[in-house]
Design a protein around this motif. Structure first.
Motif: not given
Ligand code: C2E
Ligand code: CA
Ligand code: CA
Ligand code: CA
Length: 277
Positions: A24-28, A79-82, A120-123
């Motif tokens: 969660m920290e990493m995501e923030q 994480l960047a993809e999720d 994931r970049q397709r969308d």
């Protein structure tokens, strides 16, 4: 034994909890990373096997985290993809690297750019229109850009993926399959997708000697690539011996620590000037 079991369980839950907190920290943190200029692209040379001449560079992302230090891409790209953050991050990478390589070309270095993209970049904002805009803004010729995709990407949902990739080809951009050989055994997709280059995964290069099974595999991949008129790059070349064997097997291009590690743009610039193959 019961005692140990309970301790194990306690240890397990608390470390799972820690893991969740860290994520969660990493995501923030990752949400801020782009705005705060913590992302940086490193570049690794791609060379001709025989002459050792540099022909291109692969862009490899790094995250200079303010407290955790340098984080490698394997640890934050998933994480960047999720989270969808790969959308804006991916467009930023393309814009930054196209501009950088255009500048090197203007300085007289004949090199092309290879960039990893995620399915994931397709969308998430990467399409022929946005890519054309980036090429226009940065003035990098379309045929000097290679997009590296993985085998996995070609297998899920392949009709939409073909349409997506074909639009890039129509711009004049080239496509490469990354980590080739580690994915699926069906090679039929090679005929259906507009691929120009195969990158043989490091796994096959690591223990390469002339008389082992990896050499047979690499040889088979090379002859298939030749008959399909695909360019071949071996990844993870660390020794002169590996280079020599890959030359004998007919692999045209190499990448690996034997030549150079991925480097910040400013270091690669000096390297380009001082390198003599
Ligand atoms: P990859 O595309 O297969 O990139 C090659 C990886 O092998 C890089 O790791 C590179 O540093 C490493 N490498 C190169 N030569 C050698 C060698 O001789 N020996 C060894 N042991 N390793 C070598 P890196 O930079 O940590 O990147 C890991 C992965 O993260 C990449 O694997 C790619 O899948 C992904 N990645 C990196 N940058 C991006 C990006 O901008 N976008 C996306 N979607 N993925 C990226
Ligand atoms: Ca790659
Ligand atoms: Ca690879
Ligand atoms: Ca890899």
């Amino acid at each position: 034994a019961k005692q140990t079991g309970r301790n194990c369980f306690r240890f397990f839950t608390s470390s799972l909890q820690e893991h969740a907190n860290t994520l969660m920290e990493m995501e923030q943190d990752l949400r801020l990373a782009l705005d705060q200029n913590q992302l940086e692209v490193f570049y690794q040379p791609l060379v001709r096997t025989l002459s050792g001449k540099i022909t291109g560079v692969e862009a490899l992302l790094r995250w200079r985290h303010p407290t955790r230090g340098m984080i490698p891409p394997d640890q934050f790209i998933p994480l960047a993809e999720d989270t969808g953050l790969i959308g804006p991050i991916g467009l930023w990478i393309l814009e930054t690297t196209c501009r950088q390589v255009k500048a090197w070309r203007d300085q007289g270095h004949q090199l092309y750019l290879s960039v990893n993209i995620s399915g994931r970049q397709r969308d998430l904002g990467l399409d022929a229109e946005s890519l054309q805009q980036i090429l226009h803004n940065t003035e990098l010729p379309a045929d000097q850009l290679v997009l590296e995709i993985t085998e996995g990407m070609l297998l899920d949902d392949s009709d939409e993926t073909i349409v997506w990739l074909r639009a890039f080809k129509d711009l004049g951009v080239h496509l490469a399959i990354d980590d080739f050989g580690t994915g699926y055994s069906s090679l039929s997709y090679l005929k259906r997708f507009p691929i120009d280059t195969l990158k043989i995964d490091r796994e096959f290069i690591r223990d390469l000697t002339l008389d082992n099974e990896d050499a047979l595999l690499v040889e088979a991949i090379i002859s298939m690539a030749h008959s399909l008129k695909l360019r071949l790059i071996a990844e993870g070349v660390e020794t002169a011996e590996q280079r020599c064997i890959l030359y004998q097997l007919g692999c045209g291009y190499l990448q690996g620590f034997h030549f150079a590690r991925p480097m910040p743009a400013i270091e690669l610039q000096d390297w380009l000037v001082s390198y003599s193959p």
